[in-house]
Structure formats: structure tokens, C-alpha cells
Design a protein around this motif. Structure first.
Motif, PDB file in Angstrom:
ATOM      1  N   ALA B  56      55.751  19.817  37.063  1.00 15.91           N
ATOM      2  CA  ALA B  56      56.933  19.978  37.925  1.00 15.91           C
ATOM      3  C   ALA B  56      58.154  19.256  37.352  1.00 15.91           C
ATOM      4  O   ALA B  56      59.274  19.738  37.470  1.00 15.91           O
ATOM      5  N   GLU B  57      57.933  18.093  36.712  1.00 19.93           N
ATOM      6  CA  GLU B  57      59.090  17.362  36.175  1.00 19.93           C
ATOM      7  C   GLU B  57      59.817  18.213  35.124  1.00 19.93           C
ATOM      8  O   GLU B  57      61.044  18.345  35.148  1.00 19.93           O
ATOM      9  N   GLU B  58      59.027  18.796  34.215  1.00 22.73           N
ATOM     10  CA  GLU B  58      59.652  19.609  33.170  1.00 22.73           C
ATOM     11  C   GLU B  58      60.288  20.862  33.779  1.00 22.73           C
ATOM     12  O   GLU B  58      61.362  21.294  33.361  1.00 22.73           O
ATOM     13  N   ALA B  59      59.618  21.447  34.772  1.00 24.37           N
ATOM     14  CA  ALA B  59      60.170  22.644  35.422  1.00 24.37           C
ATOM     15  C   ALA B  59      61.485  22.331  36.127  1.00 24.37           C
ATOM     16  O   ALA B  59      62.397  23.160  36.156  1.00 24.37           O
ATOM     17  N   CYS B  60      61.594  21.113  36.677  1.00 25.43           N
ATOM     18  CA  CYS B  60      62.853  20.711  37.312  1.00 25.43           C
ATOM     19  C   CYS B  60      63.920  20.480  36.244  1.00 25.43           C
ATOM     20  O   CYS B  60      65.070  20.876  36.400  1.00 25.43           O
ATOM     21  N   ARG B  61      63.509  19.863  35.137  1.00 25.19           N
ATOM     22  CA  ARG B  61      64.471  19.560  34.069  1.00 25.19           C
ATOM     23  C   ARG B  61      65.048  20.840  33.472  1.00 25.19           C
ATOM     24  O   ARG B  61      66.239  20.932  33.187  1.00 25.19           O
ATOM     25  N   THR B  62      64.185  21.853  33.276  1.00 24.95           N
ATOM     26  CA  THR B  62      64.656  23.089  32.653  1.00 24.95           C
ATOM     27  C   THR B  62      65.311  24.039  33.644  1.00 24.95           C
ATOM     28  O   THR B  62      65.807  25.091  33.255  1.00 24.95           O
ATOM     29  N   GLY B  63      65.265  23.695  34.931  1.00 24.96           N
ATOM     30  CA  GLY B  63      65.890  24.558  35.922  1.00 24.96           C
ATOM     31  C   GLY B  63      64.970  25.636  36.474  1.00 24.96           C
ATOM     32  O   GLY B  63      65.387  26.454  37.296  1.00 24.96           O
ATOM     33  N   ALA B  64      63.713  25.648  36.023  1.00 25.15           N
ATOM     34  CA  ALA B  64      62.767  26.634  36.554  1.00 25.15           C
ATOM     35  C   ALA B  64      62.486  26.373  38.032  1.00 25.15           C
ATOM     36  O   ALA B  64      62.176  27.288  38.789  1.00 25.15           O
ATOM     37  N   ILE B  65      62.592  25.087  38.421  1.00 30.02           N
ATOM     38  CA  ILE B  65      62.537  24.754  39.852  1.00 30.02           C
ATOM     39  C   ILE B  65      63.874  24.108  40.193  1.00 30.02           C
ATOM     40  O   ILE B  65      64.241  23.084  39.622  1.00 30.02           O
ATOM     41  N   SER B  66      64.616  24.725  41.121  1.00 29.86           N
ATOM     42  CA  SER B  66      65.886  24.118  41.512  1.00 29.86           C
ATOM     43  C   SER B  66      65.998  23.958  43.022  1.00 29.86           C
ATOM     44  O   SER B  66      66.942  23.357  43.513  1.00 29.86           O
ATOM     45  N   GLY B  67      65.050  24.494  43.756  1.00 27.77           N
ATOM     46  CA  GLY B  67      65.115  24.363  45.213  1.00 27.77           C
ATOM     47  C   GLY B  67      63.784  24.707  45.836  1.00 27.77           C
ATOM     48  O   GLY B  67      62.814  24.987  45.127  1.00 27.77           O
ATOM     49  N   PRO B  68      63.719  24.708  47.164  1.00 28.24           N
ATOM     50  CA  PRO B  68      62.449  24.922  47.857  1.00 28.24           C
ATOM     51  C   PRO B  68      61.800  26.287  47.568  1.00 28.24           C
ATOM     52  O   PRO B  68      60.576  26.373  47.513  1.00 28.24           O
ATOM     53  N   GLU B  69      62.624  27.340  47.338  1.00 30.48           N
ATOM     54  CA  GLU B  69      62.030  28.660  47.093  1.00 30.48           C
ATOM     55  C   GLU B  69      61.288  28.676  45.759  1.00 30.48           C
ATOM     56  O   GLU B  69      60.158  29.159  45.671  1.00 30.48           O
ATOM     57  N   ASP B  70      61.944  28.145  44.708  1.00 26.23           N
ATOM     58  CA  ASP B  70      61.277  28.055  43.412  1.00 26.23           C
ATOM     59  C   ASP B  70      60.034  27.196  43.523  1.00 26.23           C
ATOM     60  O   ASP B  70      58.991  27.508  42.958  1.00 26.23           O
ATOM     61  N   LEU B  71      60.182  26.084  44.233  1.00 27.05           N
ATOM     62  CA  LEU B  71      59.057  25.162  44.350  1.00 27.05           C
ATOM     63  C   LEU B  71      57.879  25.853  45.048  1.00 27.05           C
ATOM     64  O   LEU B  71      56.730  25.703  44.633  1.00 27.05           O
ATOM     65  N   ALA B  72      58.173  26.631  46.084  1.00 27.54           N
ATOM     66  CA  ALA B  72      57.097  27.352  46.792  1.00 27.54           C
ATOM     67  C   ALA B  72      56.365  28.272  45.831  1.00 27.54           C
ATOM     68  O   ALA B  72      55.132  28.324  45.816  1.00 27.54           O
ATOM     69  N   ARG B  73      57.125  29.007  45.003  1.00 30.23           N
ATOM     70  CA  ARG B  73      56.481  29.915  44.037  1.00 30.23           C
ATOM     71  C   ARG B  73      55.690  29.133  42.984  1.00 30.23           C
ATOM     72  O   ARG B  73      54.618  29.550  42.574  1.00 30.23           O
ATOM     73  N   PHE B  74      56.268  28.014  42.575  1.00 30.85           N
ATOM     74  CA  PHE B  74      55.573  27.165  41.591  1.00 30.85           C
ATOM     75  C   PHE B  74      54.221  26.700  42.159  1.00 30.85           C
ATOM     76  O   PHE B  74      53.179  26.819  41.512  1.00 30.85           O
ATOM     77  N   LEU B  75      54.265  26.202  43.391  1.00 26.47           N
ATOM     78  CA  LEU B  75      53.045  25.653  43.991  1.00 26.47           C
ATOM     79  C   LEU B  75      52.002  26.744  44.229  1.00 26.47           C
ATOM     80  O   LEU B  75      50.813  26.540  43.986  1.00 26.47           O
ATOM     81  N   ARG B  76      52.455  27.919  44.693  1.00 27.74           N
ATOM     82  CA  ARG B  76      51.501  29.015  44.928  1.00 27.74           C
ATOM     83  C   ARG B  76      50.837  29.437  43.616  1.00 27.74           C
ATOM     84  O   ARG B  76      49.636  29.653  43.552  1.00 27.74           O
ATOM     85  N   GLY B  77      51.646  29.553  42.562  1.00 21.73           N
ATOM     86  CA  GLY B  77      51.101  29.929  41.261  1.00 21.73           C
ATOM     87  C   GLY B  77      50.186  28.858  40.703  1.00 21.73           C
ATOM     88  O   GLY B  77      49.149  29.150  40.117  1.00 21.73           O
ATOM     89  N   ARG B  78      50.550  27.612  40.909  1.00 24.93           N
ATOM     90  CA  ARG B  78      49.723  26.510  40.411  1.00 24.93           C
ATOM     91  C   ARG B  78      48.379  26.491  41.124  1.00 24.93           C
ATOM     92  O   ARG B  78      47.332  26.325  40.516  1.00 24.93           O
ATOM     93  N   LEU B  79      48.431  26.694  42.446  1.00 25.64           N
ATOM     94  CA  LEU B  79      47.181  26.704  43.220  1.00 25.64           C
ATOM     95  C   LEU B  79      46.293  27.880  42.802  1.00 25.64           C
ATOM     96  O   LEU B  79      45.079  27.728  42.656  1.00 25.64           O
ATOM     97  N   ALA B  80      46.909  29.055  42.597  1.00 28.23           N
ATOM     98  CA  ALA B  80      46.120  30.257  42.281  1.00 28.23           C
ATOM     99  C   ALA B  80      45.501  30.201  40.881  1.00 28.23           C
ATOM    100  O   ALA B  80      44.555  30.935  40.592  1.00 28.23           O
ATOM    101  N   THR B  81      46.007  29.328  40.022  1.00 22.57           N
ATOM    102  CA  THR B  81      45.504  29.256  38.642  1.00 22.57           C
ATOM    103  C   THR B  81      44.799  27.911  38.409  1.00 22.57           C
ATOM    104  O   THR B  81      43.597  27.813  38.590  1.00 22.57           O
ATOM    105  N   ALA B  82      45.587  26.891  38.059  1.00 23.68           N
ATOM    106  CA  ALA B  82      45.000  25.571  37.772  1.00 23.68           C
ATOM    107  C   ALA B  82      44.228  25.043  38.982  1.00 23.68           C
ATOM    108  O   ALA B  82      43.169  24.425  38.834  1.00 23.68           O
TER     109      ALA B  82
END
Lengths: 268, 273
Positions: B56-82
Motif C-alpha cells: 500500500a505504501e508504494e501504491a500510495c506513493r505512485t498514485g495508484a491509491i489516492s482515495g477511499p475508492e482506489d483503496l477499496a479496489r486495492f483491498l478487494r484485489g489483495r484479499l481475492a489474491t494474496a
């Protein structure tokens, strides 16, 4: 719409000829999986029919005998289409001791509405060499892809080397910055390397990363090049870069995989 | 109160004249393992989990996560895989630890209903190395393997002192560099009295909570909004009974691999991974 569901099983086996060179021992096509020998030790997959379409079950068995080498490519990309139910493409591979397999077909493109399952099981003898490239494109231009679930399992010398699944078209993972991000294609190339534990103390292999691509030394004797991209051309470019890094960095025990590299002219 | 009782009369202790906290099926209190689960899933467990952001830190740094919507998608994808892979490994580790800790040797023999996966065919140390190799084969990124082993080693060190168990000792001996975190978590969960399902839940939950709280700290997001995201995640969907270790889920997340490797090469970092 009353197309019969296709069941096909193609088989490819190598052997050694009298002079100790590789010859294609068995080449059994089963349309739409058609195999054509295009050079010594090289076979192209020629799709003689649309699809796979939903409901089709296709299987390819590849056996690379001891001391032989085989290259498998394809003429064109595979377009997975919807139909009656789920389509299945399964590949079973055995690479014997001292044998080499290069498997580098064109991408699999997931058309809208498809429901596809791909399974690949690769069994490598302890000193077998492998170059395996797999590319999945999420729909044709401007198209939303259907669903695809792929699983790749490789074992080397009886130990798990790489196991990975991709699910495309899953609302939980699609568009996730953790999975594919904004990419429209995913690809990976598995290249075997010597067992790190063997031989004189070699430098630990370093991972490398560039825009949309990473070169990832595995825990076992292999390196995975993993890439994401907006289109198939960019994907291939990224994978090719990563593949070239594997031969460079593994310079210490002069890489067997250097010889595995597809000619640059054909893989820009 | 009526809903669950009519839905599952067989396990309603009251109808069988049992004390209300007992199930008829297992004889175990309904709260069995829950204390262990809470302690293991708590970010205050002194096992170093707070130092990892799961990409998440790198995703925030690169702008892949910039708010709650991105974060929700990040978390859902992370849960479904890792998260799914971690849950499966933790489930298997907990079940194998249960099998090894049963007093009667019978239960470990092949074919016995109580035997578990590959655990039955090998001595415990061999089995732990095998499960650890299965984890390795599912984590292509060396940065993620390193982070997973570091967290696993710290968890084993902590858990051995909180819940001493034979399984934790054999795991530490079998994989001296530190077993992968979900395996350590599964074995620690067994030592803490948890079931394999509870171990898998702890693994699924901790696969996203570190990333979520990291994003709160890095982007200054509203913690309540982010906790709502965590509450809405489908944890149950990634937990399943597992027996064949070679067939355990292996869902890859190429973006997480890229983020993990980039993160190692980023100069200023708040989190280890």
C-alpha cells in the motif's frame, strides 16, 4: 447455434534419431489443434477452426524426451469466444532430464462473454530446461473481456517451482491496483536457471524492475518475468526486455537459457 | 433469537438440555478458539505486523491509491489474491499442526479420517518444509518472500512465548530462516486453540488490515471510512477447506509483485514492505 461441442486432444513427443539429434517422434493433430513441423525440433500450432468456443474441451500433451529439444510456437493468437458453457484448454507437459522446451505461442485473447478455463501442468526433471511464455489479452480492441481462470503449475525435480492463477473478469479483482491495475494484458515468462544450492557459492540473483515489468528470481531454480501492459505489443516488449535480463544476470554459470532465447528478429 | 435456532436445531445446545455455551456436535464451547483468534488478529500483537503495508505504501506513493475508492479496489484485489493464498496456507498449517499434536499415532496414518493432507505422509519437519516450499512457489517476488519470512519469523518467536507448543518448536526447527507468515500464523493459531477456519480468517483479515491502516496514515484518510471498507470485505469467500497442498489456491497479483519490488528500491520508506 447447434454447433457440436469440440473434444480434441493433440499429442507431441520428441525422441533421438540415430545421430543423437532431436526428431519429432509423435505429432498427432486433432482439429482445431493442428500441429505442423516447421523446422528441425520446431512445431507450430495452427488453429484450424474458430475458438475455442464455450463448451469446447481442448487438450495438448507435450513430452520432451531425454537429451532432446523442442520449440513450440503458434501462427496466430487464440481468440476465446463465448458458446454453450465453459471452454477448457489444458496442457500437460513433461520435460525429461537434459531436455529443453521453448513454449512461446501467440497471446490468448478473451472475447466478450467468453468463459474460459486454462490449466497447464509442467513437470520438469531435475536438469531439464524450460522457457515458457504466456500472454493473456483482456478483450479485442475496445472490448470488455469475458471471464477466464488460468492455472499454471510447474514442478522441478519433484519440488514445486511455480504455481500461479489468474482470474480475469472477476468483479473483486478487475481494475484493482493490487492485481492488474489499469492494464489490459498480463503476461509472464518462466525461465529455468540452475539450482541456487548447487555449484560454487554464486551471487544471489537480484530482482529487477522497470515500468510494468519485473524480473523475479524464484525460490527454486527459475526466474519469472512478470508484466502488465495496455496492449499486446507493449506487453511483448516488456516481457522480451525481462527475458533478456535473465540471461544477462545469470552470467556466472554460463546460462543454458541464453541458447533458449528466441531470435530477436522474431520477437521485437 | 429465533432465526438461528430454527435454522440449526441440531447445534442448539438448549434444545438438547446442554448448557447454552456448548455445541452438541463437538462438545466444545461456542467460544472455543475465539480468544486466540482475537489475540492473533489484533494489530497490537507484538509480532511486527504493523511495520508492513502489503504494497500500500508504494501504491500510495505512485498514485495508484489516492482515495477511499482506489483503496477499496486495492483491498478487494489483495484479499481475492494474496489473501486467498494466505488463508489456504494458514488453514493447512493449522490443520496439520492439529494432526501432529493428536496423542494417538493412529490418527496420522494414511487413510485415517483424521489424517490431513500431506501431513500424514511425512514427519512433522519434512511436512513443514514441504508446505513452506508450496508457499515459496506461490510468491514470485523475492521482496514479498523476504517480507513474508520476516513476519513469519517474528510471529513464531512471539507465539512460542505466548502459546508454547510442539508444533511451533518443530516449525522453527524445520524452517530456521522463518516460515512464511501464513504458515506461522496457522501453527500459532493451533497453539492458541483455534480451528483451521479461524486460522484462515486471521490470515485473510491480516492480509488487508495492514494495507488499510497504512493508507490511513499515508494519505490522511478518514479512519472510519476505511474501517467501513474493511467491514464490507468478503472474508468468507476466500476461506475453504483444503487437503491437497499442491492444489492450494495460487492466485497471483502481478501489480503487488511490481509494487513490492519498486518499494524495496524506494529511498524513503515508512514501512518495511
Amino acid at each position: 447455434m447447434t454447433k457440436a461441442l469440440v473434444r480434441a486432444r493433440a499429442i507431441l513427443r520428441t525422441g533421438l534419431d540415430d545421430r543423437g539429434l532431436t526428431r519429432i517422434e509423435t505429432i498427432r493433430s486433432d482439429p482445431p489443434l493442428t500441429l505442423r513441423q516447421t523446422a528441425p525440433g520446431e512445431v507450430h500450432l495452427v488453429s484450424t477452426g474458430a475458438g475455442p468456443l464455450g463448451g469446447d474441451h481442448l487438450r495438448l500433451d507435450v513430452e520432451v524426451a531425454e537429451g532432446t529439444s523442442l520449440t513450440v510456437r503458434s501462427i496466430a493468437s487464440t481468440l476465446v469466444l463465448p458458446g454453450a458453457g465453459r471452454s477448457l484448454m489444458e496442457i500437460h507437459v513433461y520435460v525429461a532430464s537434459g531436455a529443453t522446451l521453448v513454449f512461446a505461442p501467440e497471446p490468448t485473447v478473451l472475447a466478450a462473454g467468453c468463459d474460459h478455463r486454462m490449466t497447464t501442468a509442467v513437470t520438469l526433471a531435475a536438469d531439464a530446461s524450460l522457457f515458457w511464455r504466456e500472454e493473456i489479452v483482456f478483450g479485442r480492441h475496445g472490448e470488455r473481456p469475458g471471464r477466464c481462470h488460468s492455472r499454471f503449475d510447474a514442478t522441478a525435480g519433484g519440488r514445486p517451482l511455480l504455481r500461479q492463477e489468474f482470474v480475469v473478469g472477476d468483479p473483486e479483482a478487475d481494475g484493482s491496483p493490487a492485481v492488474f491495475g489499469t492494464a489490459r494484458c498480463v503476461g509472464s515468462t518462466l525461465i529455468t536457471t540452475e539450482t541456487p544450492a548447487e555449484g560454487p557459492k554464486s551471487e544471489p540473483r537480484e530482482a529487477e524492475v522497470a515500468e510494468g515489468v519485473a524480473v523475479l528470481p524464484l525460490a527454486g531454480p527459475g526466474t519469472l518475468v512478470s508484466a502488465l501492459a495496455a496492449d499486446a505489443v507493449e506487453l511483448r516488449k516488456r516481457l522480451s526486455w525481462g527475458e533478456s535480463r535473465v540471461s544477462v544476470q545469470a552470467g556466472s554459470p554460463a546460462r543454458a537459457t541464453v541458447g533458449l532465447r528466441p531470435p530477436a528478429s522474431r520477437f521485437p | 433469537m429465533d432465526g438461528p435456532a430454527t435454522g440449526a436445531p441440531a447445534v442448539n445446545g438448549a434444545t438438547l438440555g446442554l448448557p447454552p455455551t456448548q455445541t452438541a456436535a463437538s462438545g466444545m464451547p461456542l467460544t472455543h478458539g475465539l480468544a486466540g483468534l482475537l489475540l492473533l488478529a489484533d494489530s497490537r500483537l507484538p509480532a511486527g505486523g504493523h511495520a508492513h503495508s502489503g504494497g500500500a505504501e508504494e501504491a500510495c506513493r505512485t498514485g495508484a491509491i489516492s482515495g477511499p475508492e482506489d483503496l477499496a479496489r486495492f483491498l478487494r484485489g489483495r484479499l481475492a489474491t494474496a489473501g486467498r493464498v494466505a488463508a489456504a496456507l494458514a488453514w493447512s498449517a493449522c490443520e496439520a499442526a492439529q494432526a501432529f499434536s493428536r496423542p494417538d499415532k493412529e490418527s496420522r496414518e494414511p487413510g485415517s479420517p483424521a489424517s490431513s493432507g500431506q501431513a500424514r505422509v511425512a514427519d512433522p519437519e519434512t511436512a513443514w518444509r514441504l508446505l513452506d516450499a508450496e508457499a515459496d512457489a506461490r510468491i514470485a517476488s523475492p521482496a514479498q518472500r523476504l517480507a513474508g519470512r520476516t513476519q513469519g519469523r517474528l510471529l513464531i518467536r512471539t507465539a512460542r512465548r505466548i502459546w508454547p507448543s510442539t508444533a511451533l518448536e518443530t516449525l522453527a526447527r524445520a524452517v530456521p530462516d522463518g516460515a512464511h507468515h501464513p504458515i506461522a500464523l496457522g501453527v500459532a493459531a493451533q497453539a492458541a486453540g483455534c480451528t483451521p477456519d479461524q486460522a484462515a480468517m486471521a490470515a485473510a483479515y491480516t492480509s488487508v488490515t495492514g494495507a488499510a491502516t497504512a493508507a490511513v496514515r499515508l494519505l490522511g484518510l478518514d479512519p472510519v471510512t476505511v474501517h467501513r471498507l474493511l467491514a464490507e470485505l468478503p472474508y468468507d469467500s476466500v476461506i475453504a477447506e483444503q487437503h491437497d497442498w499442491s492444489a492450494l489456491p495460487a492466485h497471483a497479483a502481478p501489480a503487488l509483485d511490481l509494487l513490492a519490488e519498486q518499494h524495496l528500491r524506494t529511498e524513503v520508506r515508512l514501512f518495511v514492505s
